[in-house]
Design a protein around this motif. Structure first.
Motif, PDB file in Angstrom:
ATOM      1  N   LYS A  13      12.842   1.990  -4.226  1.00  0.00           N
ATOM      2  CA  LYS A  13      14.187   2.514  -3.720  1.00  0.00           C
ATOM      3  C   LYS A  13      14.150   3.991  -3.272  1.00  0.00           C
ATOM      4  O   LYS A  13      13.622   4.635  -3.837  1.00  0.00           O
ATOM      5  N   GLY A  14      14.870   4.136  -2.384  1.00  0.00           N
ATOM      6  CA  GLY A  14      14.909   5.282  -1.521  1.00  0.00           C
ATOM      7  C   GLY A  14      13.778   5.942  -0.667  1.00  0.00           C
ATOM      8  O   GLY A  14      13.834   6.760   0.102  1.00  0.00           O
ATOM      9  N   SER A  15      12.844   4.741  -0.514  1.00  0.00           N
ATOM     10  CA  SER A  15      11.639   5.089   0.189  1.00  0.00           C
ATOM     11  C   SER A  15      11.885   4.580   1.807  1.00  0.00           C
ATOM     12  O   SER A  15      12.741   3.747   1.837  1.00  0.00           O
ATOM     13  N   THR A  16      10.792   4.803   2.373  1.00  0.00           N
ATOM     14  CA  THR A  16      10.813   4.304   3.840  1.00  0.00           C
ATOM     15  C   THR A  16       9.403   3.325   3.619  1.00  0.00           C
ATOM     16  O   THR A  16       8.477   3.544   3.370  1.00  0.00           O
ATOM     17  N   PHE A  17      10.049   1.962   4.213  1.00  0.00           N
ATOM     18  CA  PHE A  17       8.839   1.058   4.006  1.00  0.00           C
ATOM     19  C   PHE A  17       8.635   0.262   5.323  1.00  0.00           C
ATOM     20  O   PHE A  17       9.643   0.043   5.955  1.00  0.00           O
ATOM     21  N   LEU A  18       7.537   0.230   5.809  1.00  0.00           N
ATOM     22  CA  LEU A  18       6.894   0.163   6.897  1.00  0.00           C
ATOM     23  C   LEU A  18       6.583  -1.392   6.898  1.00  0.00           C
ATOM     24  O   LEU A  18       5.282  -1.721   6.150  1.00  0.00           O
ATOM     25  N   GLY A  19       7.278  -2.492   7.380  1.00  0.00           N
ATOM     26  CA  GLY A  19       7.363  -3.843   7.191  1.00  0.00           C
ATOM     27  C   GLY A  19       6.625  -4.568   8.366  1.00  0.00           C
ATOM     28  O   GLY A  19       5.940  -3.894   9.226  1.00  0.00           O
ATOM     29  N   ALA A  68      -0.489  -5.507  15.647  1.00  0.00           N
ATOM     30  CA  ALA A  68      -1.587  -4.964  15.438  1.00  0.00           C
ATOM     31  C   ALA A  68      -1.608  -3.332  15.413  1.00  0.00           C
ATOM     32  O   ALA A  68      -2.627  -2.646  15.292  1.00  0.00           O
ATOM     33  N   ASN A  69      -0.246  -2.725  15.372  1.00  0.00           N
ATOM     34  CA  ASN A  69      -0.140  -1.218  15.231  1.00  0.00           C
ATOM     35  C   ASN A  69       0.416  -0.589  14.100  1.00  0.00           C
ATOM     36  O   ASN A  69       0.516   0.502  13.703  1.00  0.00           O
ATOM     37  N   ILE A  70       0.550  -1.495  12.892  1.00  0.00           N
ATOM     38  CA  ILE A  70       1.199  -1.226  11.754  1.00  0.00           C
ATOM     39  C   ILE A  70       0.323  -0.116  11.272  1.00  0.00           C
ATOM     40  O   ILE A  70       0.764   0.902  10.517  1.00  0.00           O
ATOM     41  N   GLY A  71      -0.831  -0.481  11.077  1.00  0.00           N
ATOM     42  CA  GLY A  71      -1.561   0.109  10.351  1.00  0.00           C
ATOM     43  C   GLY A  71      -2.027   1.538  10.974  1.00  0.00           C
ATOM     44  O   GLY A  71      -2.114   2.735  10.302  1.00  0.00           O
ATOM     45  N   ASN A  72      -2.003   1.489  12.255  1.00  0.00           N
ATOM     46  CA  ASN A  72      -1.765   3.007  13.015  1.00  0.00           C
ATOM     47  C   ASN A  72      -0.752   3.773  12.796  1.00  0.00           C
ATOM     48  O   ASN A  72      -0.878   5.045  12.586  1.00  0.00           O
ATOM     49  N   ALA A  73       0.505   3.102  12.669  1.00  0.00           N
ATOM     50  CA  ALA A  73       1.655   3.808  12.448  1.00  0.00           C
ATOM     51  C   ALA A  73       1.832   4.451  11.141  1.00  0.00           C
ATOM     52  O   ALA A  73       2.268   5.622  11.047  1.00  0.00           O
ATOM     53  N   PHE A  74       1.094   3.761  10.238  1.00  0.00           N
ATOM     54  CA  PHE A  74       1.050   4.237   8.746  1.00  0.00           C
ATOM     55  C   PHE A  74       0.167   5.424   8.693  1.00  0.00           C
ATOM     56  O   PHE A  74       0.618   6.527   8.024  1.00  0.00           O
ATOM     57  N   GLY A 126       6.245   5.837   7.178  1.00  0.00           N
ATOM     58  CA  GLY A 126       6.520   5.188   5.960  1.00  0.00           C
ATOM     59  C   GLY A 126       5.808   5.914   4.734  1.00  0.00           C
ATOM     60  O   GLY A 126       4.688   6.495   4.817  1.00  0.00           O
ATOM     61  N   ASP A 127       6.514   5.529   3.662  1.00  0.00           N
ATOM     62  CA  ASP A 127       5.970   5.896   2.334  1.00  0.00           C
ATOM     63  C   ASP A 127       4.958   4.677   1.743  1.00  0.00           C
ATOM     64  O   ASP A 127       4.221   4.924   1.147  1.00  0.00           O
ATOM     65  N   PHE A 128       5.546   3.367   2.019  1.00  0.00           N
ATOM     66  CA  PHE A 128       4.774   2.262   1.739  1.00  0.00           C
ATOM     67  C   PHE A 128       4.776   1.354   2.942  1.00  0.00           C
ATOM     68  O   PHE A 128       5.504   1.620   3.883  1.00  0.00           O
ATOM     69  N   VAL A 129       3.401   0.685   3.044  1.00  0.00           N
ATOM     70  CA  VAL A 129       3.310  -0.333   4.239  1.00  0.00           C
ATOM     71  C   VAL A 129       2.827  -1.661   3.671  1.00  0.00           C
ATOM     72  O   VAL A 129       2.096  -1.798   2.415  1.00  0.00           O
ATOM     73  N   VAL A 174       0.762  -1.041   0.142  1.00  0.00           N
ATOM     74  CA  VAL A 174       0.141  -0.184  -0.183  1.00  0.00           C
ATOM     75  C   VAL A 174       0.795   1.193  -0.071  1.00  0.00           C
ATOM     76  O   VAL A 174       1.739   1.240   0.657  1.00  0.00           O
ATOM     77  N   SER A 175       0.584   1.934  -0.872  1.00  0.00           N
ATOM     78  CA  SER A 175       1.392   3.247  -1.048  1.00  0.00           C
ATOM     79  C   SER A 175       0.671   4.558  -0.252  1.00  0.00           C
ATOM     80  O   SER A 175      -0.537   4.605  -0.520  1.00  0.00           O
ATOM     81  N   ARG A 176       1.448   5.469   0.208  1.00  0.00           N
ATOM     82  CA  ARG A 176       0.657   6.753   0.923  1.00  0.00           C
ATOM     83  C   ARG A 176       0.167   7.559  -0.378  1.00  0.00           C
ATOM     84  O   ARG A 176      -0.947   8.031  -0.190  1.00  0.00           O
TER      85      ARG A 176
END
Length: 337
Positions: free
Chosen positions: A139-145, A180-186, A191-194, A125-127
Motif C-alpha cells: 500500500k502506497g508503493s509503486t508497483f511495476l506490473g 521484455a523491458n520490465i526487468g531493465n526498467a526496475f 518501482g518499489d516492487f516488480v 520482487v522487492s527492491r
C-alpha cells in the motif's frame, strides 16, 4: 600362396558383409516414415516452460515421429496473430487469449488441448530486503506490473484484491512497460516492487538487484496459465499429430518428476545459453515445488472457472464461455491411454 588366397577370401567376405549391412541400412531408412513437421509458436522463452524444452532436448518428439519447429513470438497478441494467420500450427500462450478470439466471433475458434502450466509463474520482487513480508506493505508503493489484459497482470490484481488491496487505488500501478523491458526498467529505478518470471527473479536476487518476497502462483492456486492450443480445423485434420505431441510432453513431465534439478538444468541449458546452470536449477525447483508444471496436461473445469473469474474480476470478461466450446480433453485422454 595358400596364405594369400586365405587373406583375399577373408577380405572378400568382409566386403560382402559390409555391403549387405549398408544395403539393409538403406532399405530401413527408405522404409522409415519421414518426421511430420509441426510449427510451434511460444509466447516467450521461459524456464516456466521447462517440460517443452526437455521433450525437445531428449528427443521425445522425434520418438513420436514429429519434427518440432519452435519459434518465440514474444507476446500473447503476436502469438495469437501468428496462429490465426497460419504462421504456426500450435501456440503456447495464456488460455485467456482463446477466450478473446472466441469473443470476436471467430469462425474457426482456437481450442485449448493440453495444459503446460497449472499456476501463475511470476514472483513479487522487492527492491529492498524485507525480513517479514506482508501484502499490506504494498500500500502506497509503486508497483511495476505486467501488460493490461494479460494473465500475469490479471492474476496479480486478483491476488492483491484477495489481500484487501485495490491495485488502482492503494498503490501506483505501472502497466505501460513492454514485457521484455520490465526487468531493465526496475533496475533503472522504476518501482518499489516488480512482478517477474524466473529465471529473472532469481538472477536479480543473486545480483542484489531485488529480493523475492512472494509467489503469485502460490497465492492464486490452480490456474490454466499456459496451454497448447490450435485452431479447431487443425485439430480435426491433425488429431494424431496432436496426440503424439501430448505423449512426448507427458513423457517429459514424468522425467522431470524423478530427476534432480541440476540434471534438468543441464538438459535445457541450450535454450538458455546466457543463464547459469545453478540459476536454472533453482528456478526449475521453485516451479516444481509449487506445482507449476501440469502433471496430467488436462485443463480442468475448475481451472477454466477460476481463470474466467480472474478475467471478470479484472474487467476483461463480462460473460463466461462454456468449457466445452474452447477446451478439448479427448486428445490428452486418448494419447495417454
Amino acid at each position: 600362396m595358400a596364405r594369400w588366397i586365405k587373406i583375399t577370401f577373408s577380405l572378400l567376405v568382409a566386403f560382402i558383409i559390409a555391403f549387405s549391412l549398408s544395403a539393409c541400412g538403406n532399405v530401413a531408412s527408405k522404409d522409415k516414415k519421414p518426421l511430420e513437421k509441426v510449427r510451434v509458436a511460444e509466447v516467450t522463452r521461459s524456464v516456466f516452460y521447462t517440460p517443452l524444452y526437455v521433450a525437445l532436448a531428449k528427443g521425445y518428439f522425434k520418438d513420436e515421429g514429429l519434427d518440432i519447429q519452435l519459434k518465440t513470438t514474444w507476446g500473447g497478441d503476436k502469438t495469437m496473430t501468428t496462429l490465426l494467420s497460419n504462421g504456426a500450427d500450435i501456440g503456447l500462450v495464456g488460455s485467456e487469449t482463446s477466450i478473446y478470439v472466441y469473443k470476436q466471433a471467430a469462425t474457426d475458434p482456437v481450442i485449448n488441448f493440453a495444459q503446460l502450466t497449472a499456476t501463475d509463474g511470476t514472483f513479487l520482487v522487492s527492491r529492498k530486503k524485507i525480513d517479514h513480508f506482508s501484502w499490506d506493505q504494498l500500500k502506497g508503493s509503486t508497483f511495476l506490473g505486467q501488460r493490461k489484459g494479460g494473465m500475469p497482470q490479471m492474476v496479480s490484481e486478483y491476488v492483491l484484491k484477495k489481500h484487501g488491496i485495490d491495485p488502482h487505488k492503494d498503490l501506483k500501478l505501472i502497466q505501460n512497460v513492454d514485457f521484455a523491458n520490465i526487468g531493465n526498467a526496475f533496475t533503472s529505478g522504476t518501482g518499489d516492487f516488480v512482478q517477474l518470471f524466473e529465471p529473472t527473479a532469481s538472477i536479480f536476487e543473486k545480483e542484489g538487484k531485488g529480493h523475492i518476497v512472494a509467489s503469485f502462483g502460490t497465492e492464486s492456486g490452480e490456474v490454466p496459465y499456459t496451454t497448447f492450443m490450435a485452431k479447431q480445423s487443425y485439430l480435426k485434420s491433425h488429431e494424431q499429430a496432436a496426440e503424439k505431441f501430448v505423449r512426448a510432453l507427458y513423457r517429459a513431465n514424468q522425467w522431470i518428476e524423478k530427476t534432480d534439478p541440476n540434471t534438468i538444468a543441464k538438459t535445457v541449458q541450450p535454450y538458455f545459453k546466457d543463464t547459469k546452470t545453478t540459476i536454472l536449477a533453482s528456478s526449475i525447483e521453485r516451479y516444481r515445488k509449487q506445482g507449476s508444471f501440469s502433471k496430467n496436461l488436462i485443463l480442468s473445469k475448475q481451472g477454466w472457472k477460476t481463470i474466467q473469474e480472474i478475467m471478470m474480476e479484472a474487467g476483461e470478461l463480462n460473460k463466461p464461455v462454456d468449457y466445452n466450446k474452447l477446451v478439448n480433453t479427448k486428445i490428452v485422454k486418448h494419447a495417454l491411454k
